[in-house]
Design a protein around this motif. Structure first.
Motif, PDB file in Angstrom:
ATOM      1  N   ASP A  40      36.697  42.802  -7.586  1.00 25.69           N
ATOM      2  CA  ASP A  40      34.696  42.162  -7.793  1.00 25.69           C
ATOM      3  C   ASP A  40      34.851  41.769  -9.103  1.00 25.69           C
ATOM      4  N   SER A  42      31.494  40.918  -9.409  1.00 27.31           N
ATOM      5  CA  SER A  42      29.602  40.115  -9.877  1.00 27.31           C
ATOM      6  C   SER A  42      29.032  40.933 -10.258  1.00 27.31           C
ATOM      7  N   TYR A  44      25.175  41.584  -8.996  1.00 23.64           N
ATOM      8  CA  TYR A  44      24.377  41.735  -8.024  1.00 23.64           C
ATOM      9  C   TYR A  44      22.965  42.111  -7.955  1.00 23.64           C
ATOM     10  N   ASN A 130      28.971  34.828 -12.193  1.00 22.71           N
ATOM     11  CA  ASN A 130      29.241  35.936 -11.149  1.00 22.71           C
ATOM     12  C   ASN A 130      28.482  36.468 -10.550  1.00 22.71           C
ATOM     13  N   LYS A 132      24.767  37.534  -8.296  1.00 20.38           N
ATOM     14  CA  LYS A 132      24.872  36.858  -6.804  1.00 20.38           C
ATOM     15  C   LYS A 132      23.145  37.457  -6.496  1.00 20.38           C
ATOM     16  N   TYR A 194      21.119  31.166  -4.449  1.00 22.71           N
ATOM     17  CA  TYR A 194      21.068  32.341  -4.479  1.00 22.71           C
ATOM     18  C   TYR A 194      22.014  32.974  -3.450  1.00 22.71           C
ATOM     19  N   TYR A 195      22.386  33.402  -3.668  1.00 18.95           N
ATOM     20  CA  TYR A 195      24.384  33.883  -3.053  1.00 18.95           C
ATOM     21  C   TYR A 195      23.741  34.503  -1.582  1.00 18.95           C
TER      22      TYR A 195
END
Length: 267
Positions: A40, A42, A44, A130, A132, A194-195
């Motif tokens: 991962d 990401s 966040y 990437n 989120k 939006y994730y």
């Protein structure tokens, strides 16, 4: 006991606690990466719209991530307007360095003012693959009623010289759209970026969906924190009053209806 409580609230203890939690979340990430072959990368982010279940969600996110707090200073912490202004200016001038964020971290904050909206705090976030972004919303009128009674209970200055009906109809119009950085021209594109977007009305279901998307353990006993006791409910308001509110907050309703539509298509 008083001495122990004072020590626990002290800066040194809080810094140590923060370091321990950071390492625990890092170890959790490394364990998932090793056993589940999870890579991962990401970044966040959680756009915490006030009175949309964010306090409860933070408790859950704290089990999954190391939380980077990015909340603006408010009037209860800085009752002197001059001191509040200084603190707010310092906050605005110090953007989160979100591009260097680790995948076991998540940045959380309120972004409902133009000077520190989500696009000011996180420039170009929609263009970065990437990133989120997560948020929760709710029925606009329910949100406004809850926001009013929350402010009354806390003693916030934004309610000085106003009553419930005045606040609902004439203050903070289209609050949700401002928090999301949406306009009539871009709201679908922004929401599609939006994730994850959950709703207060389907809070537990939304948490379950989010945990599946994040590949995190489903929490046992989902908390419902910071609930606001309301003297008046949406059903108690006259029909013409509700219609007036909907007309003045038309963009919030477009957003809410579109989110509900997106969620229904997934299920």
């Amino acid at each position: 006991m008083k001495l122990l409580g004072k020590l626990r609230r002290g800066k040194e203890f809080q810094n140590l606690k923060s370091k321990i939690i950071f390492q625990l979340r890092r170890l959790q990430y490394c364990r998932r990466k090793f056993f589940k072959k999870e890579k991962d990368k990401s970044i966040y982010l959680f756009n915490h719209i006030p009175k949309c279940g964010g306090t409860s969600l933070k408790k859950i996110l704290n089990r999954w991530f190391y939380i980077i707090s990015d909340y603006p200073p408010h009037d209860l912490t800085y009752p002197d307007p001059k001191e509040h202004g200084k603190a707010l200016t310092a906050f605005i001038n110090k953007r989160p360095n979100y591009l260097s964020q680790m995948p076991w971290e998540i940045t959380i904050g309120h972004y409902h003012k133009p000077e520190f909206n989500v696009f000011e705090r996180f420039p170009n976030w929609r263009e970065i693959k990437n990133v989120k972004m997560i948020t929760f919303i709710r029925d606009p009128l329910e949100h406004r009623i809850s926001h009013y009674y929350f402010g009354i209970r806390k003693g916030h200055s934004y309610l000085k010289g106003t009553n419930l009906k005045e606040y609902i109809l004439n203050r903070e119009l289209n609050f949700i759209s401002k928090s999301l950085g949406c306009t009539i021209g871009n709201y679908r594109e922004v929401l599609d970026s939006y994730y994850f977007i959950g709703t207060v009305e389907e809070f537990e279901k939304s948490i379950f969906e989010l945990s599946m998307m994040l590949n995190r353990k489903i929490p046992k006993g989902i908390p419902h924190s910071n609930r606001t006791e309301k003297n008046i409910k949406k059903e108690d308001l006259p029909e013409d009053f509700v219609q007036d509110f909907k007309e003045k907050n038309w963009l919030d309703y477009l957003i809410y209806d579109y989110v509900c539509e997106l969620r229904s298509l997934k299920n």
